[in-house]
Design a protein around this motif. Sequence first.
Motif, PDB file in Angstrom:
ATOM      1  N   ALA A  20       0.825  -1.205   0.000  1.00  0.00           N
ATOM      2  CA  ALA A  20       0.000   0.000   0.000  1.00  0.00           C
ATOM      3  C   ALA A  20       0.863   1.260   0.000  1.00  0.00           C
ATOM      4  CB  ALA A  20      -0.923  -0.005   1.216  1.00  0.00           C
ATOM      5  N   PHE A  21       1.920   1.279   0.818  1.00  0.00           N
ATOM      6  CA  PHE A  21       2.776   2.464   0.873  1.00  0.00           C
ATOM      7  C   PHE A  21       3.549   2.646  -0.431  1.00  0.00           C
ATOM      8  CE2 PHE A  21       2.712   1.627   5.644  1.00  0.00           C
ATOM      9  CZ  PHE A  21       1.743   2.591   5.864  1.00  0.00           C
ATOM     10  N   GLN A  23       2.572   1.572  -3.486  1.00  0.00           N
ATOM     11  CA  GLN A  23       1.661   1.970  -4.555  1.00  0.00           C
ATOM     12  C   GLN A  23       1.177   3.405  -4.389  1.00  0.00           C
ATOM     13  OE1 GLN A  23      -1.299  -1.292  -4.875  1.00  0.00           O
ATOM     14  NE2 GLN A  23      -0.394  -1.632  -6.886  1.00  0.00           N
ATOM     15  N   THR A  24       1.069   3.863  -3.159  1.00  0.00           N
ATOM     16  CA  THR A  24       0.721   5.269  -2.935  1.00  0.00           C
ATOM     17  C   THR A  24       1.770   6.173  -3.566  1.00  0.00           C
ATOM     18  OG1 THR A  24      -0.416   4.738  -0.855  1.00  0.00           O
ATOM     19  CG2 THR A  24       0.267   7.020  -1.186  1.00  0.00           C
ATOM     20  N   LEU A  28       1.231   8.605  -6.896  1.00  0.00           N
ATOM     21  CA  LEU A  28       1.595  10.021  -6.792  1.00  0.00           C
ATOM     22  C   LEU A  28       2.542  10.418  -7.930  1.00  0.00           C
ATOM     23  CD1 LEU A  28       2.539  11.929  -3.598  1.00  0.00           C
ATOM     24  CD2 LEU A  28       4.078  12.019  -5.542  1.00  0.00           C
ATOM     25  N   PHE A 147      -6.101   1.335  -0.800  1.00  0.00           N
ATOM     26  CA  PHE A 147      -5.578   2.441   0.010  1.00  0.00           C
ATOM     27  C   PHE A 147      -4.828   3.433  -0.871  1.00  0.00           C
ATOM     28  CE2 PHE A 147      -1.953   4.316   2.227  1.00  0.00           C
ATOM     29  CZ  PHE A 147      -2.555   4.884   3.335  1.00  0.00           C
ATOM     30  N   ALA A 148      -3.987   2.905  -1.765  1.00  0.00           N
ATOM     31  CA  ALA A 148      -3.180   3.773  -2.626  1.00  0.00           C
ATOM     32  C   ALA A 148      -4.039   4.583  -3.582  1.00  0.00           C
ATOM     33  CB  ALA A 148      -2.178   2.922  -3.415  1.00  0.00           C
ATOM     34  N   ALA A 151      -5.196   7.382  -1.302  1.00  0.00           N
ATOM     35  CA  ALA A 151      -4.139   8.176  -0.663  1.00  0.00           C
ATOM     36  C   ALA A 151      -3.236   8.874  -1.672  1.00  0.00           C
ATOM     37  CB  ALA A 151      -3.301   7.284   0.250  1.00  0.00           C
ATOM     38  N   GLY A 152      -2.882   8.191  -2.763  1.00  0.00           N
ATOM     39  CA  GLY A 152      -1.960   8.771  -3.732  1.00  0.00           C
ATOM     40  C   GLY A 152      -2.447  10.096  -4.309  1.00  0.00           C
ATOM     41  N   LEU A 177       6.705   8.113   3.012  1.00  0.00           N
ATOM     42  CA  LEU A 177       6.044   6.841   2.706  1.00  0.00           C
ATOM     43  C   LEU A 177       7.039   5.676   2.782  1.00  0.00           C
ATOM     44  CD1 LEU A 177       3.853   8.050  -0.287  1.00  0.00           C
ATOM     45  CD2 LEU A 177       2.972   7.152   1.888  1.00  0.00           C
TER      46      LEU A 177
END
Length: 399
Positions: A20-21, A23-24, A28, A147-148, A151-152, A177
């Motif tokens: 998730a972190f 892919q965020t 971005l 999530f991403a 969040a992204g 991240l």
Amino acid sequence: MTNPNGRFLTNVFPLVAGQAFFQTAGILVAALSGLVGYNLAADKALATLPVAVVSIGTASALIPASMLMKKYGRKTGFLIGIGLGFLAGALTSLGIYLVNFWLFVVGNMFVGAYQGFSQYYRFAAAESVPEADRSKAISWVVSGGVFAAVAGPSIARLTKDIGEIPFLYSYLSIMGLSLLAVAAVSCIRHDTHQAAVQETAQGERTLSEILKRPAFIAAIASSAVGSAVMVMVMTATPITMRLCGYNADDSSLVIQWHVLGMFVPSFFTGDLIQRFGAVRVISCGILIFLLHLSLALSGTELFHFTTGLIFLGVGWNFMFIGGTALLTKSYATGDRAKSQAFHDFMVYAVATLSSFTAGAALDHWGWNVVNLIAAPLLIAAFTILQWYAITERKSQVAQ
């Protein structure tokens, strides 16, 4: 007595968080690097180069990442990848601060390298649970994209105008991240270092021998075709919508629904594979792709784009997760690193090629042809899948 559900969550959740972190950060970068490149490049024709080199960085890192993880274990490999992500955040931020286009380009290449290492989160999850739970573990890791997807774009929107230098804090956030990803990966309890050591003591088959296995062929056909069709249509969609008179907000909304279609089904795709088998789920994914084609060819209203792109995302989810599940059944322990690296390299190479094909096909022949190109690819994947299923049944009867 240990709780199997608790053990599943303990082993898999750190990998979901790591995915998730990463892919965020990836979303971005995809959202902003073209804009930043345009601001920094003296020659505006080079504006999209930062986005293009992400793919080069990923392709370059896939095989070395697999070899490193085979020797030192997944956890160490992921930490190295996250270190590359932290470096990517530092270099891209410095490039923006110094107004140095080429430093920004190099930073984006390191984003790609981070992505190359991160492709193995789903395999690590499959290896950390009993065989019966592998498809569910893979599915849960891919669900980190939900999530991403939220969040992204949110981080990009909230940070792009902070301070006097546009986008600087957006790329500094990649470093943050990365630190969160370190915290997540540090919680991994089921590392494969010992398994990696054991692999080196086992005989390995050659790549030509691996490529002859029906399950391996079916896995690549499913994952590669699913990714190629998805990337090709997704790449062409914003341009087509602009030509049809829609604005950037409309196309952004359609792409956001598409991304949710890609990742939300991950919460239940693994359960479907457990219940019905990978072949049926992949076949269902192909049918869902065909639903997209029918919508894309029937009109260019906002409804057609939005609903069609949701179907496109769900179809990819079923084919990619199903293909990964098949792959985990196609190799012995000693062949794991080589098989995974070749599979992901081929999938990424085909997807990258399809993104270039989309632009040329759209320019020369239009939206309908872009979608029609997908039909023979899906038919070929379906044919290979049925051949594999027949071969597997014959093998089981012979035993």
